[in-house]
Design an enzyme around this catalytic site. Structure first.
Site, short mmCIF file in Angstrom:
data_model
loop_
_atom_site.label_atom_id
_atom_site.label_comp_id
_atom_site.label_asym_id
_atom_site.label_seq_id
_atom_site.Cartn_x
_atom_site.Cartn_y
_atom_site.Cartn_z
CG HIS A 51 -1.37 1.58 -1.55
ND1 HIS A 51 -1.49 0.52 -0.68
CD2 HIS A 51 -0.19 2.18 -1.27
CE1 HIS A 51 -0.42 0.48 0.09
NE2 HIS A 51 0.40 1.46 -0.25
CE1 TYR A 67 -0.19 -3.00 1.71
CE2 TYR A 67 1.51 -1.38 2.12
CZ TYR A 67 0.29 -1.91 2.42
OH TYR A 67 -0.46 -1.36 3.43
CG HIS A 96 5.10 0.50 -2.75
ND1 HIS A 96 3.87 -0.10 -2.91
CD2 HIS A 96 5.01 1.18 -1.57
CE1 HIS A 96 3.09 0.20 -1.89
NE2 HIS A 96 3.75 0.97 -1.06
CD GLU A 157 5.87 4.31 2.88
OE1 GLU A 157 4.74 3.89 3.18
OE2 GLU A 157 6.79 3.57 2.51
NE ARG A 163 5.82 1.16 10.94
CZ ARG A 163 4.69 0.95 11.58
NH1 ARG A 163 4.62 1.13 12.89
NH2 ARG A 163 3.62 0.54 10.93
#
Length: 215
Positions: A51, A67, A96, A157, A163
């Site tokens: 990561h 990412y 991911h 997560e 979010r």
């Protein structure tokens, strides 16, 4: 690494394949300069989460292209090399859902053939695993259709890349459990592997740590 395991009880480490933060100046994961780390990972029987950290380049959005691009790059580095011939017990987790890997599985199979490598199941999947931090149902469906169940580890997560609540579903984007529960590609036994069984196999020190705590 030694302190994290021996003093702090760590059951895995994070391995950043791009310490430069987007410049990609580090040697590939298959380079021998990484071998001292891998030797310790094998000795301690702990995996590494591959990561990256944040990006220092404004062209890259850290949790978007940086990412996901890094996940794909890490997989391709492993595909091009023969790292697991030297470290057959080394284990990596690519987060991911593997970035572009499941979506382009045919491309990677074809590239492996062109490079004279074995089929991906033999070449990489004894050592490489993918998590379920994929934020929609079609993505989890693809992951569980393409990647063998034994190579999928549940992950969600708390403060993730997204979010917010998805207005189409009324649920948080990163509520990945509901996607795993709903996919038609897993039996109940396979879901148990994704949620628990695979992690206990890939992270053997976890059970030892819990046993030491009387749990």
């Amino acid at each position: 690494l030694v302190r994290a395991v021996e003093e702090l009880g760590a059951v895995e480490i994070n391995l950043n394949p791009d310490p430069s933060g987007g410049l990609w100046t580090a040697p590939a994961l298959t380079d021998r300069s990484w071998y001292p780390v891998y030797e310790k990972l094998v000795e301690y029987e702990i995996p590494a989460m591959i990561h990256v950290s944040t990006s220092c380049k404004p062209q890259f959005h850290t949790t978007g292209d940086h990412y996901l691009g890094a996940d794909t790059t890490a997989f391709m580095q492993l595909l091009k090399g023969d790292l697991f011939r030297d470290f057959p017990d080394l284990k990596f987790v690519i987060p991911h859902g593997g970035g572009a890997v499941p979506y382009h599985w045919g491309r990677f199979r074809g590239l492996a053939m062109a490079l004279g490598k074995p089929e991906l199941e033999e070449h990489l999947l004894n050592n490489v695993f993918f998590d379920t931090c994929v934020y929609h149902q079609p993505g989890i469906n693809l992951l569980t259709e393409v990647i063998p169940t034994e190579n999928i580890l549940f992950a969600s997560e708390m403060i993730g890349a997204v979010r917010d609540i998805d207005p189409r579903t009324g649920h948080y984007f990163d509520d990945t459990k509901r996607y795993v529960d709903a996919t038609p590609n897993l039996t109940d036994a396979e879901r148990e592997l994704v949620f628990e069984g695979n992690a206990r196999r890939v992270y053997p020190r976890l059970d030892r740590a819990l046993a030491a705590q009387g749990k």
